[in-house]
Design a protein around this motif. Structure first.
Motif, short mmCIF file in Angstrom:
data_model
loop_
_atom_site.label_atom_id
_atom_site.label_comp_id
_atom_site.label_asym_id
_atom_site.label_seq_id
_atom_site.Cartn_x
_atom_site.Cartn_y
_atom_site.Cartn_z
N ALA A 7 0.80 -1.36 -0.04
CA ALA A 7 0.04 -0.16 -0.08
C ALA A 7 0.96 1.30 0.17
CB ALA A 7 -0.93 -0.03 1.17
N LYS A 8 1.79 1.19 0.50
CA LYS A 8 2.93 2.50 0.73
C LYS A 8 3.54 2.56 -0.47
CE LYS A 8 7.17 4.00 3.05
NZ LYS A 8 7.95 3.89 4.20
N LEU A 9 3.95 1.38 -1.16
CA LEU A 9 4.57 1.48 -2.52
C LEU A 9 3.56 2.20 -3.56
CD1 LEU A 9 7.22 0.23 -3.59
CD2 LEU A 9 6.08 -1.78 -4.15
N ALA A 10 2.43 1.52 -3.30
CA ALA A 10 1.22 2.34 -4.28
C ALA A 10 1.01 3.61 -4.29
CB ALA A 10 -0.08 1.66 -4.13
N GLU A 11 1.13 4.15 -2.95
CA GLU A 11 1.14 5.61 -2.83
C GLU A 11 2.34 6.43 -3.26
OE1 GLU A 11 0.80 8.78 1.43
OE2 GLU A 11 1.07 6.61 1.80
N GLU A 12 3.70 5.89 -3.26
CA GLU A 12 4.58 6.44 -3.71
C GLU A 12 4.61 6.38 -4.94
OE1 GLU A 12 7.58 5.55 0.26
OE2 GLU A 12 7.77 4.26 -1.44
N LEU A 13 4.34 5.38 -5.57
CA LEU A 13 4.20 5.19 -7.32
C LEU A 13 3.26 6.43 -7.84
CD1 LEU A 13 4.75 1.36 -7.89
CD2 LEU A 13 6.56 3.23 -8.27
N GLY A 38 15.31 9.41 -0.41
CA GLY A 38 14.98 10.17 0.65
C GLY A 38 13.57 10.80 0.61
N GLN A 39 12.92 10.79 -0.59
CA GLN A 39 11.54 11.28 -0.87
C GLN A 39 10.62 9.87 -0.86
OE1 GLN A 39 11.32 14.61 -1.01
NE2 GLN A 39 13.49 14.54 -0.62
N VAL A 40 11.27 8.75 -1.38
CA VAL A 40 10.28 7.64 -1.26
C VAL A 40 11.10 6.36 -0.81
CG1 VAL A 40 8.84 8.73 -2.94
CG2 VAL A 40 11.07 7.48 -3.87
N SER A 41 10.71 5.41 -0.57
CA SER A 41 11.30 4.13 -0.16
C SER A 41 12.29 3.78 -1.19
CB SER A 41 10.35 3.02 0.37
OG SER A 41 9.86 2.57 -0.85
N GLY A 42 13.34 3.03 -0.70
CA GLY A 42 14.41 2.52 -1.75
C GLY A 42 13.53 1.24 -2.70
N GLU A 43 12.38 0.75 -2.32
CA GLU A 43 11.65 -0.09 -3.17
C GLU A 43 11.07 0.51 -4.32
OE1 GLU A 43 12.05 -2.00 0.68
OE2 GLU A 43 11.45 0.00 0.12
N SER A 44 10.69 1.85 -4.10
CA SER A 44 10.13 2.52 -5.06
C SER A 44 11.13 3.15 -6.00
CB SER A 44 9.09 3.88 -4.45
OG SER A 44 8.12 3.22 -3.82
N VAL A 45 12.44 3.64 -5.36
CA VAL A 45 13.42 4.19 -6.03
C VAL A 45 13.75 3.00 -7.32
CG1 VAL A 45 15.82 4.81 -6.49
CG2 VAL A 45 14.27 5.75 -4.63
#
Length: 271
Positions: free
Chosen positions: A28-34, A71-78
């Motif tokens: 869910a966090k990944l979805a929000e960041e993407l 630093g703005q989103v998680s390492g997974e999103s990067v």
């Protein structure tokens, strides 16, 4: 999408699926960041052109993504976005479309992990029916002059506490950042993503009266045998069909309604 963009999106989905197989990853966090990355790429035309420039190496573009997003989103999103820009794209907007689709897909995976994907599918369909039946509501949700804050508040009023949080997030993202799509097109795309995750197809069934559980089971079995895949039914009630059912799967329509047969007979007589 066509050509290189289609292949790049497929690779991105595989990366997302592999990443979310890890139970420690918050889908869910990944979805929000993407979704936030999608907004950024949609707004910054020059940036997305740089990130899809075939003359630049994939590694250079991945490093640019890392410098911008770390630093703005998680390492997974990067890592996911870096993987996208390493690929070749047929057009710069295809990159934005891909980021948006991965955001929605991550939300669907989150719902599946929580055991609520069936609820999300049904809620998206029912919300689409409600919107289709209310010109006033549709106008309020699609009015270009209305701000994101007002639209978000309206969705919260409509769905908050009544629908799965994943449903609320998907609808909010669609309404506040439609990117040229109609509300109906966006909801349909989410439905297709959810069905694809399950390895099944979606059938829109229009009937005059609600179907019994036995009728639903028989129809699901028959359609599954016809298409060679599991089928999920979205059922719409429309007294105008008089009797029988109308089934639409993708662009294919199977019309067994009384209204259709009467219309066929009328055309035959007139001919």
């Amino acid at each position: 999408m066509i050509g290189a963009s289609r292949e790049a999106l497929a690779a991105g989905r595989e990366n997302l699926e592999s990443l979310t197989d890890n139970t420690s990853v918050d889908s869910a966090k990944l979805a929000e960041e993407l979704a936030a990355v999608t907004v950024l790429l949609d707004r910054e035309v020059s940036l997305r052109r740089v990130l899809t420039d075939p003359s630049r190496s994939g590694q250079d573009k991945a490093q640019l993504v890392s410098s911008l997003l770390s630093g703005q989103v998680s390492g997974e999103s990067v890592d996911l976005v870096a993987g996208l820009v390493r690929s070749r794209w047929s057009g710069s907007r295809d990159l934005v479309d891909a980021a948006e689709e991965l955001a929605a897909y991550a939300e669907i995976i989150a719902a599946e992990k929580a055991g609520s994907l069936d609820d999300v599918e049904d809620e998206l369909f029912r919300f689409g029916r409600v919107v289709a039946g209310s010109h006033e509501l549709r106008s309020a949700l699609t009015e270009p002059k209305a701000g994101a804050v007002e639209k978000t508040a309206l969705i919260k009023k409509l769905l908050g506490g009544r629908a799965n949080p994943g449903t609320v997030r998907l609808v909010t993202s669609l309404v506040t950042n439609p990117r040229g799509r109609s509300l109906e097109q966006g909801l349909e795309s989410y439905s297709k993503l959810a069905a694809a995750r399950r390895g099944r197809v979606v059938a829109l069934v229009t009937a005059a009266v609600p179907l019994s559980d036995r009728q639903k089971e028989r129809l699901t079995t028959a359609l599954g045998g016809l298409y060679g895949r599991q089928v999920h039914l979205n059922i719409d009630i429309d007294p105008a069909v008089v009797g029988g059912v109308r089934v639409q799967i993708g662009d294919e329509i199977i019309d067994g309604t009384v209204t259709s047969r009467l219309e066929g007979a009328r055309q035959a007589l007139e001919g």
